[in-house]
Each structure stands twice: as structure tokens, then as C-alpha cells.
Write a protein that holds these residues in place. Structure first.
Motif, PDB file in Angstrom:
ATOM      1  N   ASP A 466      53.849  52.531  36.528  1.00 45.78           N
ATOM      2  CA  ASP A 466      53.468  52.526  35.118  1.00 45.78           C
ATOM      3  C   ASP A 466      53.167  51.140  34.552  1.00 45.78           C
ATOM      4  OD1 ASP A 466      53.441  55.173  34.875  1.00 45.78           O
ATOM      5  OD2 ASP A 466      55.423  55.380  33.934  1.00 45.78           O
ATOM      6  N   HIS A 467      53.394  50.097  35.376  1.00 45.11           N
ATOM      7  CA  HIS A 467      53.021  48.762  34.897  1.00 45.11           C
ATOM      8  C   HIS A 467      51.503  48.621  34.820  1.00 45.11           C
ATOM      9  CE1 HIS A 467      52.838  48.619  39.262  1.00 45.11           C
ATOM     10  NE2 HIS A 467      51.864  47.734  39.079  1.00 45.11           N
ATOM     11  N   VAL A 468      50.792  49.529  35.476  1.00 43.48           N
ATOM     12  CA  VAL A 468      49.327  49.451  35.468  1.00 43.48           C
ATOM     13  C   VAL A 468      48.813  49.770  34.062  1.00 43.48           C
ATOM     14  CG1 VAL A 468      47.207  50.577  36.274  1.00 43.48           C
ATOM     15  CG2 VAL A 468      49.029  50.019  37.897  1.00 43.48           C
ATOM     16  N   GLN A 469      48.077  48.824  33.515  1.00 45.16           N
ATOM     17  CA  GLN A 469      47.488  49.012  32.184  1.00 45.16           C
ATOM     18  C   GLN A 469      46.045  48.570  32.245  1.00 45.16           C
ATOM     19  OE1 GLN A 469      48.943  48.257  28.616  1.00 45.16           O
ATOM     20  NE2 GLN A 469      50.939  49.167  28.985  1.00 45.16           N
ATOM     21  N   GLN A 470      45.204  49.317  31.583  1.00 45.30           N
ATOM     22  CA  GLN A 470      43.793  48.922  31.522  1.00 45.30           C
ATOM     23  C   GLN A 470      43.663  47.576  30.823  1.00 45.30           C
ATOM     24  OE1 GLN A 470      41.210  51.850  29.847  1.00 45.30           O
ATOM     25  NE2 GLN A 470      39.602  50.381  29.391  1.00 45.30           N
ATOM     26  N   SER A 471      42.914  46.635  31.436  1.00 43.92           N
ATOM     27  CA  SER A 471      42.668  45.408  30.689  1.00 43.92           C
ATOM     28  C   SER A 471      41.186  45.209  30.449  1.00 43.92           C
ATOM     29  CB  SER A 471      43.279  44.203  31.404  1.00 43.92           C
ATOM     30  OG  SER A 471      42.741  44.078  32.681  1.00 43.92           O
ATOM     31  N   GLY A 472      40.364  46.065  31.022  1.00 44.35           N
ATOM     32  CA  GLY A 472      38.931  45.976  30.757  1.00 44.35           C
ATOM     33  C   GLY A 472      38.213  47.101  31.459  1.00 44.35           C
ATOM     34  N   SER A 473      37.041  47.456  30.924  1.00 47.25           N
ATOM     35  CA  SER A 473      36.268  48.513  31.550  1.00 47.25           C
ATOM     36  C   SER A 473      34.805  48.230  31.283  1.00 47.25           C
ATOM     37  CB  SER A 473      36.680  49.854  30.947  1.00 47.25           C
ATOM     38  OG  SER A 473      35.621  50.774  31.005  1.00 47.25           O
ATOM     39  N   ASN A 474      33.972  48.525  32.268  1.00 48.56           N
ATOM     40  CA  ASN A 474      32.551  48.261  32.116  1.00 48.56           C
ATOM     41  C   ASN A 474      31.808  49.345  32.878  1.00 48.56           C
ATOM     42  OD1 ASN A 474      29.985  47.118  33.380  1.00 48.56           O
ATOM     43  ND2 ASN A 474      30.405  45.633  31.773  1.00 48.56           N
ATOM     44  N   ILE A 475      30.915  50.023  32.185  1.00 45.87           N
ATOM     45  CA  ILE A 475      30.205  51.123  32.827  1.00 45.87           C
ATOM     46  C   ILE A 475      28.710  50.891  32.740  1.00 45.87           C
ATOM     47  CG2 ILE A 475      29.710  53.609  32.696  1.00 45.87           C
ATOM     48  CD1 ILE A 475      32.528  53.930  31.425  1.00 45.87           C
ATOM     49  N   THR A 476      28.016  51.085  33.849  1.00 48.80           N
ATOM     50  CA  THR A 476      26.559  51.120  33.813  1.00 48.80           C
ATOM     51  C   THR A 476      26.152  52.469  34.393  1.00 48.80           C
ATOM     52  OG1 THR A 476      26.171  50.317  36.043  1.00 48.80           O
ATOM     53  CG2 THR A 476      26.517  48.633  34.357  1.00 48.80           C
ATOM     54  N   ALA A 477      24.842  52.719  34.412  1.00 49.42           N
ATOM     55  CA  ALA A 477      24.400  54.008  34.959  1.00 49.42           C
ATOM     56  C   ALA A 477      24.688  54.096  36.454  1.00 49.42           C
ATOM     57  CB  ALA A 477      22.921  54.204  34.683  1.00 49.42           C
ATOM     58  N   ASP A 478      24.993  52.956  37.088  1.00 52.22           N
ATOM     59  CA  ASP A 478      25.162  52.957  38.543  1.00 52.22           C
ATOM     60  C   ASP A 478      26.599  52.958  39.030  1.00 52.22           C
ATOM     61  OD1 ASP A 478      22.387  52.720  38.847  1.00 52.22           O
ATOM     62  OD2 ASP A 478      22.557  50.573  38.393  1.00 52.22           O
ATOM     63  N   ARG A 479      27.552  52.580  38.160  1.00 54.49           N
ATOM     64  CA  ARG A 479      28.932  52.469  38.647  1.00 54.49           C
ATOM     65  C   ARG A 479      29.899  52.275  37.494  1.00 54.49           C
ATOM     66  NH1 ARG A 479      30.001  48.254  36.003  1.00 54.49           N
ATOM     67  NH2 ARG A 479      29.024  46.255  36.357  1.00 54.49           N
ATOM     68  N   LEU A 480      31.189  52.398  37.787  1.00 53.24           N
ATOM     69  CA  LEU A 480      32.175  51.983  36.788  1.00 53.24           C
ATOM     70  C   LEU A 480      32.897  50.758  37.329  1.00 53.24           C
ATOM     71  CD1 LEU A 480      35.372  52.654  37.647  1.00 53.24           C
ATOM     72  CD2 LEU A 480      34.655  54.970  37.202  1.00 53.24           C
ATOM     73  N   ARG A 481      33.440  49.984  36.442  1.00 46.89           N
ATOM     74  CA  ARG A 481      34.256  48.838  36.832  1.00 46.89           C
ATOM     75  C   ARG A 481      35.503  48.902  35.974  1.00 46.89           C
ATOM     76  NH1 ARG A 481      31.895  43.364  35.115  1.00 46.89           N
ATOM     77  NH2 ARG A 481      33.500  43.498  33.511  1.00 46.89           N
ATOM     78  N   PHE A 482      36.666  48.728  36.596  1.00 46.56           N
ATOM     79  CA  PHE A 482      37.899  48.915  35.859  1.00 46.56           C
ATOM     80  C   PHE A 482      38.863  47.781  36.184  1.00 46.56           C
ATOM     81  CE2 PHE A 482      42.103  50.990  35.236  1.00 46.56           C
ATOM     82  CZ  PHE A 482      41.942  51.399  33.924  1.00 46.56           C
ATOM     83  N   ASP A 483      39.343  47.080  35.174  1.00 44.11           N
ATOM     84  CA  ASP A 483      40.315  45.991  35.368  1.00 44.11           C
ATOM     85  C   ASP A 483      41.685  46.462  34.898  1.00 44.11           C
ATOM     86  OD1 ASP A 483      38.152  44.508  36.057  1.00 44.11           O
ATOM     87  OD2 ASP A 483      38.131  43.249  34.262  1.00 44.11           O
ATOM     88  N   PHE A 484      42.713  46.086  35.633  1.00 45.62           N
ATOM     89  CA  PHE A 484      44.054  46.537  35.255  1.00 45.62           C
ATOM     90  C   PHE A 484      45.101  45.541  35.719  1.00 45.62           C
ATOM     91  CE2 PHE A 484      45.119  47.959  39.582  1.00 45.62           C
ATOM     92  CZ  PHE A 484      43.853  48.053  40.137  1.00 45.62           C
ATOM     93  N   SER A 485      46.274  45.627  35.076  1.00 44.06           N
ATOM     94  CA  SER A 485      47.344  44.711  35.425  1.00 44.06           C
ATOM     95  C   SER A 485      48.042  45.192  36.696  1.00 44.06           C
ATOM     96  CB  SER A 485      48.346  44.643  34.271  1.00 44.06           C
ATOM     97  OG  SER A 485      48.609  45.950  33.806  1.00 44.06           O
ATOM     98  N   HIS A 486      48.102  44.331  37.693  1.00 41.07           N
ATOM     99  CA  HIS A 486      48.805  44.616  38.947  1.00 41.07           C
ATOM    100  C   HIS A 486      48.792  43.315  39.738  1.00 41.07           C
ATOM    101  CE1 HIS A 486      50.477  46.943  42.195  1.00 41.07           C
ATOM    102  NE2 HIS A 486      49.513  46.572  43.015  1.00 41.07           N
ATOM    103  N   ASN A 487      49.928  42.999  40.393  1.00 40.40           N
ATOM    104  CA  ASN A 487      50.040  41.667  40.983  1.00 40.40           C
ATOM    105  C   ASN A 487      49.453  41.489  42.377  1.00 40.40           C
ATOM    106  OD1 ASN A 487      51.084  39.897  39.113  1.00 40.40           O
ATOM    107  ND2 ASN A 487      53.104  40.882  39.234  1.00 40.40           N
TER     108      ASN A 487
END
Ligand code: SER
Length: 590
Positions: A466-487
């Protein structure tokens, strides 16, 4: 007038007209991840302007944090800012011109006490796409604005949107103040050119939809979208033509004067740039961004470095940026009291600013060495070489010139400017594309990636914790990109577990439902929300799966698919670091 008074008056006025105040959205777009920053009050509301129902109803008002970096090079004059606050009110298919224009008139003349004789307004003159906006004209006239102060202008002046190439748009009516009426009558266009007549508010009547063929049709939902810049209006109402003389800037400017022992009246341009750039940097960091070489992080890095450079012009040779940031963070009345993310992130903001300043001071020293090497070797630094130093090291061109002058050499500044112009053209083309594809993009594939992002977020929490938290997200028509907290780097096994879990949910044909509930209830029910962000009292929550045994529940504005079986097959294509304590995943749907 003080900024806080203006903001309170505006919000209270619209609340008394049955509007609900919503908090500012983050400065980094959440559901429109293809543009770097929120650039207008309407920007976070695009899904609702397109017909999605808003949990708080059809009448909204807010103060929205905005960043516009298109004319960053103009900052330093009297009016340009990179960060600003925009006041706005919206009708989502509710009231229209007949209510909005009398309210605008009333707010300007009764609340802001502007003499109606000093107002000018403009209306759309009509063209092949849409008729002349005589309704707005007549409404202004009936309010008491005389005909010589109502001006019809063409589409290039009096039309707003669509934000992308297709979408809602419409004629607008803009309100202006004559800031020097005692100087006698003046022609409207001349007055605007001389900056004697200044726009303060824009009411957009979004009644058309522009389609891919460039055709305009009447929209079933007619919206109102208005925008008033806080900085500009505060200055005008206080009688200043220099925005920086208003109370918004004074604590920041005083701090710069105190540290540098230089006066604003003598070092005006440098002090304005420092004040503007540091205020922007504080807000951008508060919303989760760190300096980097890409996208929003790159803009942030440039803002900080340009401020350091201006500090050098003022003779400041030791770290000072975080002290200026304190003046922004300490401003309870205008900022800290309104934006909780500032206090919550105070330590982080200060330490990031300090670290970046240290790094840049080192870069400057290395750059100096590099220049001196070039001078020793070839007795010159070409314009192109100077541009490379400027672009890749962030090394200021004036300092290159200074170094050359010390050696009785000079820089071919034309060649430097040419290289800079070529580069700017390229990046403008790129960012124009970004903006276009961003704002209006609610296409099917973007919606699919959006729902997939929710599945991925929960899958990561289930596999990694549960330490995983979204820190950013970026979507284009070709893919998703997802940033999250994890060491740590994810193992192949973990990546496989995550994608298997997402694919299982897709195969299970889970229904996606939307509810509109109080934010506190959403939290109690375990819905994931962006930590530290201020949410409206009532929010939309998207649940994936049955209500009593759901897979994912997130506070979100949408839109989403109706069933996970619409998503296809999920595949993670890359996993990498996204800064300290953060990981990044790229994934596609097939
Ligand atoms: N969208 C319009 C603007 O940015 C009004 O809010 O001016």
C-alpha cells in the motif's frame, strides 16, 4: 485592492448566484496528461464542458492555478508572468448570455466599483461560421454601456476555442478598463495598443462544436466559461500599470531587495524575473514535480536556473532561492491559507530548490572552465558553440560574452540567435502538437488507457504493497505511462504478477460504475485519492468490479469505459526509475 479581496469578492458573488466553489485543480493536468500544465481555468473542466456530469452541479466557480510558459522570455516586463491565478465561473448547460452579461456588469460596477463610463466591451462581429453576436451587444447596451464603447471584432479577437482542433468553442465578449480616462477620449484600438485600455475579463459562450471537417454546429449543451486574471486585475484596480507593484509581489520583492542590497527601481527586470520564476517553481514543486531534463521537470529546472542567473546579476553568489521561496510560502493570506499543498510540502520544496541551486552553481563553474578551454584552443567561441553551452548546461549567454570580453574576444551573437530561433521553432511545433492533442482528447483509446491506469494502480498496490501511490500519469493514443512511489526496481516476477492481475480483471468483464458522493465518504470507503490534494466536498468515484468486492475504487473525474472487457490485452513494455523513490511503468493495450 488586495488580491485576496478580489478573489473573495468574485467567489462570494458567484456563490450568491447559486454557484458551488470548487478547489483549484493541480497545476499538472490529471486526466489530460498530454499537456504539461493547466493553462486556463476551463482546462480541468473540459470533460464537463463536453457533457460529463459534474458532481457539484451545473454552476461552478473557482480560483485556478495556471502556468503558461509560451512567453517565458517576456517575463521581466510589466505584465508577463509564468504562474498566475485565474478566477472563473461556469455554466454547464445551465444559464447563458441573458444572465451572464448582467452579472458581469453588476460585478464590475457594484462589487469592484468600476465606473461604467470607463468600461469598454467587445462582441463577435460574425462570419461565415456563426452570426454576429447581436444578443450580447444588446444585453450590454441595455445594462447602460453606450454604443461608442461596444465594439464588434472578428474571430481572431472575439472567439475562444476549440482548445484542440475539434471541440466546444464560441464567441466571447471581453471587458476592458480605460486606465487613464482623464487623458480624454481615445479610439478603442489605439487605447489597447498603448496599454491604456486593458482587458480584465472574458466571457466565452460555448455554443458551437467544431468538427474535424472544420464545420461549426450548435451544441446541445451551451456553456459559459469565464476567466479573469488575478494578478492583472489586482494591479489595475490598485492603479498600477506595473503588475509587480501590487501587494501580491511586495513581500517577495522586498525579500530579494533585502538579500541583494539592490533596489527594485534600479534592478527592475532581474528582480521581476526572480520573483516570477521562484513563485512558479514553488507551486510546480508543491504539485509533485522535480527538476529534470524532461517536460514539466525541465520547465521547472529552467525557471530555477534563470532565477539563479538573475541573482548573479544582482551580485548574489551564495544560495538564495529557498529564502525567496519562504516569502511565497509565508504568504498566509494569499497562498498558504488557500493552497494546503504549500504547507504540506514546505520542506520538500525548500530542499529541492536548494539542491537544484547547488547543482546549477556547479554547472556554472564547469561551464566557465569549458569556455576557457575553447578560448585557449581556438581563440573563439562560435555562436553555435555558445548555444550548445546555453542549451545543454543552462549556461547564460551573457556570461559567455563576459568571459570572451575578458579575453578581448567577442561572440557572434547573430549566429547564437539563429541557433536559438531554430531550436525554439522546433520546440514550439512540438508543444503546439502537445496542447492540441491534449485538451480535447477524450477519444476512445485515451479513455481505455485511463481505465487501465486505474487497474494498474491497484494491481501494483496489491503486489507491492500500500505504500505505492500514484505520483504521475501520462497517456497518449499509443501507451500509458505511470509513475509511483516505490524504492526498488521491480523484478521480472513482480512485473509478470502485475500484468497477470490486470489481465485477469479485463477477462473478468468487470463493470465500471460512477458514483457521486461526499469526499469524506469516499475516503471512508477506501477510495484512492491523490495524497495532499484538496478535493471538492462532493466527488466522483469510479469503482471497477462489484460494489461489495470491487477491484479498484478511485476518486477521479473520468471518463472511463463501461466494462473492462473493452480493454483488450495489457502488456508492460518498460519499467525504469523516475527519480529517487519513484518507479515508472510504460504499458500498452493490444
Ligand atoms: N477560457 C477563457 C480564457 O482562458 C475564459 O476562461 O480566457
Amino acid at each position: 485592492m488586495k488580491a485576496r479581496e478580489l478573489k473573495d469578492k468574485f467567489i462570494n458573488f458567484f456563490v450568491s448566484q447559486q454557484h458551488v466553489e470548487i478547489p483549484s485543480a493541480r497545476i499538472i493536468p490529471e486526466n489530460d496528461p498530454t499537456t504539461l500544465f493547466i493553462s486556463a481555468g476551463m482546462h480541468p473542466l473540459v470533460p464537463f464542458l463536453l457533457g460529463e456530469s459534474h458532481p457539484l452541479g451545473k454552476r461552478l466557480t473557482d480560483v485556478q492555478k495556471c502556468v503558461r510558459t509560451g512567453d517565458i522570455d517576456d517575463v521581466g516586463d510589466e505584465t508577463h508572468n509564468t504562474f498566475f491565478e485565474m478566477l472563473g465561473n461556469w455554466s454547464l448547460g445551465d444559464y447563458f448570455k441573458k444572465d451572464m452579461i448582467p452579472w458581469s456588469y453588476k460585478f464590475l460596477t457594484q462589487e469592484l466599483k468600476i465606473n461604467p463610463e470607463h468600461l469598454h466591451v467587445t462582441c463577435f462581429e460574425g462570419d461565415a461560421d456563426a452570426p454576429k453576436d447581436t444578443e450580447s451587444y444588446d444585453l450590454w447596451h441595455s445594462q447602460g454601456i453606450s454604443e461608442d464603447r461596444i465594439h464588434y471584432l472578428p474571430k481572431k479577437d472575439n472567439w475562444w476555442g476549440p482548445a484542440g482542433s475539434v471541440g466546444p468553442c464560441g464567441p466571447d465578449t471581453e471587458m476592458f478598463i480605460d486606465t487613464n480616462p482623464n487623458a480624454g477620449p481615445i479610439d478603442f484600438v489605439t487605447g489597447c495598443k498603448q496599454r491604456r485600455i486593458i482587458e480584465i475579463w472574458n466571457d466565452v459562450f460555448m455554443q458551437y462544436y467544431k468538427d474535424a471537417d472544420g464545420k461549426f454546429s450548435e451544441m446541445p449543451q451551451k456553456n459559459v466559461d469565464t476567466g479573469m486574471g488575478v494578478e492583472r486585475t489586482t494591479a489595475i484596480l490598485s492603479g498600477f500599470s506595473d503588475n509587480y507593484l501590487s501587494s501580491i509581489w511586495q513581500p517577495i520583492i522586498q525579500k530579494i531587495e533585502e538579500i541583494s542590497h539592490k533596489k527594485y527601481s534600479e534592478y527592475t527586470k532581474s528582480i521581476r524575473i526572480i520573483a516570477d520564476h521562484i513563485r512558479s517553481a514553488v507551486f510546480i514543486i508543491a504539485d509533485g514535480i522535480e527538476p529534470s531534463n524532461k517536460e514539466a521537470g525541465y520547465v521547472l529546472r529552467r525557471l530555477i536556473r534563470r532565477a539563479v542567473r538573475q541573482g548573479k546579476i544582482l551580485g548574489i553568489e551564495t544560495n538564495f532561492i529557498s529564502k525567496i521561496a519562504d516569502a511565497v510560502l509565508d504568504n498566509q493570506e494569499n497562498y498558504a491559507g488557500i493552497y494546503p499543498e504549500l504547507n504540506q510540502n514546505r520542506e520538500r520544496i525548500i530542499s529541492i530548490l536548494d539542491a537544484e541551486e547547488n547543482k546549477f552553481r556547479k554547472t556554472l563553474n564547469n561551464g566557465l572552465r569549458e569556455i576557457n578551454k575553447l578560448i585557449e584552443r581556438s581563440k573563439s567561441v562560435s555562436g553555435k558553440e555558445a548555444f550548445t553551452l546555453y542549451e545543454s548546461f543552462g549556461f547564460p549567454v551573457e556570461m559567455i560574452q563576459e568571459e570572451l570580453e575578458k579575453n578581448n574576444l567577442s561572440l557572434d551573437i547573430d549566429e547564437f540567435n539563429q541557433a536559438k530561433e531554430d531550436h525554439q521553432k522546433l520546440s514550439q511545433t512540438l508543444s503546439a502538437g502537445k496542447f492540441k492533442s491534449g485538451l480535447a482528447d477524450n477519444s476512445e483509446i485515451i479513455t481505455k488507457y485511463h481505465t487501465t491506469t486505474h487497474l494498474l494502480h491497484t494491481a501494483l498496490r496489491k503486489i507491492l504493497g500500500d505504500h505505492v501511490q500514484q505520483s504521475g500519469s501520462n497517456i497518449t493514443a499509443d501507451r500509458l505511462r505511470f509513475d509511483f512511489s516505490h524504492n526498488e526496481k521491480l523484478t521480472d516476477e513482480q512485473l509478470k504478477q502485475v500484468s497477470d492481475l490486470v489481465n485477469q480483471q479485463i477477462k473478468s468483464s468487470l463493470v465500471v460504475t460512477k458514483e457521486t458522493i461526499p469526499f469524506t465518504q469516499a475516503q471512508k470507503e477506501g477510495a484512492i485519492a491523490f495524497f495532499g490534494s484538496k478535493y471538492p466536498e462532493i466527488v466522483s468515484v469510479y469503482t471497477i468490479g462489484p460494489k461489495d468486492s470491487y477491484f479498484s475504487k478511485e476518486v477521479c473525474t473520468g471518463p472511463h469505459v463501461n466494462n473492462t472487457n473493452e480493454l483488450g490485452t495489457f502488456e508492460i513494455t518498460k519499467e525504469e526509475s523516475a527519480g529517487s523513490g519513484k518507479r515508472r511503468i510504460y504499458a500498452i493495450l493490444k
